[in-house]
Design a protein around this motif. Sequence first.
Motif, PDB file in Angstrom:
ATOM      1  N   PHE A 180      29.354  84.418 -39.229  1.00  0.00           N
ATOM      2  CA  PHE A 180      29.146  85.544 -38.316  1.00  0.00           C
ATOM      3  C   PHE A 180      27.751  85.433 -37.691  1.00  0.00           C
ATOM      4  CE2 PHE A 180      28.316  89.948 -37.198  1.00  0.00           C
ATOM      5  CZ  PHE A 180      29.554  90.454 -36.824  1.00  0.00           C
ATOM      6  N   PHE A 181      27.670  85.539 -36.370  1.00  0.00           N
ATOM      7  CA  PHE A 181      26.403  85.328 -35.663  1.00  0.00           C
ATOM      8  C   PHE A 181      25.423  86.489 -35.892  1.00  0.00           C
ATOM      9  CE2 PHE A 181      28.333  82.783 -31.854  1.00  0.00           C
ATOM     10  CZ  PHE A 181      28.888  81.885 -32.742  1.00  0.00           C
ATOM     11  N   ASN A 182      24.150  86.170 -36.108  1.00  0.00           N
ATOM     12  CA  ASN A 182      23.109  87.201 -36.067  1.00  0.00           C
ATOM     13  C   ASN A 182      23.164  87.978 -34.756  1.00  0.00           C
ATOM     14  OD1 ASN A 182      22.114  86.268 -38.523  1.00  0.00           O
ATOM     15  ND2 ASN A 182      20.407  85.144 -37.610  1.00  0.00           N
ATOM     16  N   GLN A 183      23.328  87.252 -33.669  1.00  0.00           N
ATOM     17  CA  GLN A 183      23.215  87.848 -32.340  1.00  0.00           C
ATOM     18  C   GLN A 183      24.330  88.834 -32.003  1.00  0.00           C
ATOM     19  OE1 GLN A 183      22.198  84.818 -33.119  1.00  0.00           O
ATOM     20  NE2 GLN A 183      20.087  84.892 -32.371  1.00  0.00           N
ATOM     21  N   ASN A 184      25.374  88.891 -32.836  1.00  0.00           N
ATOM     22  CA  ASN A 184      26.359  89.946 -32.627  1.00  0.00           C
ATOM     23  C   ASN A 184      25.716  91.330 -32.719  1.00  0.00           C
ATOM     24  OD1 ASN A 184      28.591  88.256 -32.262  1.00  0.00           O
ATOM     25  ND2 ASN A 184      29.036  88.163 -34.439  1.00  0.00           N
ATOM     26  N   PHE A 185      24.655  91.438 -33.510  1.00  0.00           N
ATOM     27  CA  PHE A 185      24.029  92.742 -33.714  1.00  0.00           C
ATOM     28  C   PHE A 185      23.210  93.211 -32.507  1.00  0.00           C
ATOM     29  CE2 PHE A 185      24.631  91.133 -38.065  1.00  0.00           C
ATOM     30  CZ  PHE A 185      25.368  92.173 -38.590  1.00  0.00           C
ATOM     31  N   ASP A 186      22.764  92.298 -31.655  1.00  0.00           N
ATOM     32  CA  ASP A 186      22.030  92.744 -30.471  1.00  0.00           C
ATOM     33  C   ASP A 186      22.780  92.509 -29.171  1.00  0.00           C
ATOM     34  OD1 ASP A 186      20.533  90.147 -29.016  1.00  0.00           O
ATOM     35  OD2 ASP A 186      20.885  89.838 -31.141  1.00  0.00           O
ATOM     36  N   GLU A 187      23.875  91.732 -29.212  1.00  0.00           N
ATOM     37  CA  GLU A 187      24.617  91.484 -27.979  1.00  0.00           C
ATOM     38  C   GLU A 187      25.983  92.186 -27.954  1.00  0.00           C
ATOM     39  OE1 GLU A 187      24.619  87.500 -26.494  1.00  0.00           O
ATOM     40  OE2 GLU A 187      22.730  87.002 -27.497  1.00  0.00           O
ATOM     41  N   ASN A 188      26.587  92.391 -29.122  1.00  0.00           N
ATOM     42  CA  ASN A 188      27.880  93.078 -29.174  1.00  0.00           C
ATOM     43  C   ASN A 188      27.760  94.498 -29.711  1.00  0.00           C
ATOM     44  OD1 ASN A 188      28.539  89.987 -29.688  1.00  0.00           O
ATOM     45  ND2 ASN A 188      30.308  90.907 -28.677  1.00  0.00           N
ATOM     46  N   PHE A 189      26.934  94.665 -30.733  1.00  0.00           N
ATOM     47  CA  PHE A 189      26.854  95.964 -31.406  1.00  0.00           C
ATOM     48  C   PHE A 189      25.487  96.606 -31.239  1.00  0.00           C
ATOM     49  CE2 PHE A 189      29.662  93.207 -34.133  1.00  0.00           C
ATOM     50  CZ  PHE A 189      30.850  93.659 -33.582  1.00  0.00           C
ATOM     51  N   ALA A 190      24.823  96.316 -30.136  1.00  0.00           N
ATOM     52  CA  ALA A 190      23.464  96.829 -29.923  1.00  0.00           C
ATOM     53  C   ALA A 190      23.434  98.346 -29.898  1.00  0.00           C
ATOM     54  CB  ALA A 190      22.886  96.258 -28.627  1.00  0.00           C
ATOM     55  N   ASP A 191      24.404  98.978 -29.233  1.00  0.00           N
ATOM     56  CA  ASP A 191      24.408 100.438 -29.167  1.00  0.00           C
ATOM     57  C   ASP A 191      24.541 101.055 -30.545  1.00  0.00           C
ATOM     58  OD1 ASP A 191      24.041 100.622 -26.448  1.00  0.00           O
ATOM     59  OD2 ASP A 191      26.169 100.866 -25.977  1.00  0.00           O
ATOM     60  N   SER A 192      25.395 100.462 -31.367  1.00  0.00           N
ATOM     61  CA  SER A 192      25.570 100.976 -32.725  1.00  0.00           C
ATOM     62  C   SER A 192      24.267 100.885 -33.508  1.00  0.00           C
ATOM     63  CB  SER A 192      26.670 100.195 -33.452  1.00  0.00           C
ATOM     64  OG  SER A 192      27.911 100.361 -32.801  1.00  0.00           O
ATOM     65  N   VAL A 193      23.615  99.720 -33.450  1.00  0.00           N
ATOM     66  CA  VAL A 193      22.354  99.547 -34.156  1.00  0.00           C
ATOM     67  C   VAL A 193      21.305 100.489 -33.586  1.00  0.00           C
ATOM     68  CG1 VAL A 193      20.506  97.911 -34.694  1.00  0.00           C
ATOM     69  CG2 VAL A 193      22.897  97.154 -34.733  1.00  0.00           C
ATOM     70  N   ARG A 194      21.262 100.601 -32.269  1.00  0.00           N
ATOM     71  CA  ARG A 194      20.277 101.442 -31.593  1.00  0.00           C
ATOM     72  C   ARG A 194      20.365 102.896 -32.049  1.00  0.00           C
ATOM     73  NH1 ARG A 194      21.752 100.120 -26.583  1.00  0.00           N
ATOM     74  NH2 ARG A 194      20.482  98.219 -26.634  1.00  0.00           N
TER      75      ARG A 194
END
Length: 282
Positions: free
Chosen positions: A127-141
């Motif tokens: 699983f890519f690290n970048q999923n958290f800032d490119e796919n799920f950024a709003d959720s993390v934000r």
Amino acid sequence: MPSTNHTTTILVIGASGKTGRRVTDRLVAQGRRVRPVSRSTQPRFDWQDPSTWSPCLDGIAAVYITYFPDLALPGAAETVDAFARLAVARGVRRLVLLSGRGEAGAQRAERYLQNSGADWTIVRCAFFNQNFDENFADSVRHGVLGMPAGDTAEPFVDADDIADVVVAALTDDRHIGEIYELTGPRLLTLAEAAQELGAAIGREVRYVPLSAEEFGAELGAHGMPAADATHLATLLSEVLDGRSSHTADGVWRALGRPARDFADYAKDTAETGAWRLETLAS
């Protein structure tokens, strides 16, 4: 060091994606000839429209293959097989495939590639690290990360590590016939990943386990077609069921250096402002 000739052209499929754009940038920086393609480029490349494939292959010596939306979806392996056979018939010598870990469809695509007649390299990725800032950024934000993973641990891998391995495989003959399984250096549950993201951002991020159905509904609410959302949600819940809860040495084998740690990814990405809450105008 044996390598492909700088005068040959390398085709990058999915050039606007997480790994495709990084691979393209690295090849350009090396002075390589690159043809980055996607559904929005000229020539256009569309996996669902085989008539677009041949024009993209004119004069190509090597191809980086990424399948959209996911290699494990029904019919994807057979589509990749058809493309690989066409590529070899058009004179392509080297094929590098972005694959997944523990996915039956992806493994079928790998076998097709191995039987294509080309020089091949397979890059299996966690699983890519970048999923958290490119796919799920709003959720993390907004501090709530909902995914169908339970308490499974995953060795998240960085897209920059993937791109470095892919570029090496495209340009250096030493990687022909290799299967590189790429992971980060340690296992993290989604709850632990959320904690590390929160520490990097400076505010709480909590993980909320979702069912595949709930996650599919979330994807659909963000504009993904219903069929794709259902397939991807089911796939993610299956892949994150513990089958990939082990690290691998693919980054070290390919590059002779350690894989990037998730904490470093979180810190560096937070510093770019990717998860910054926008201040409402007064």
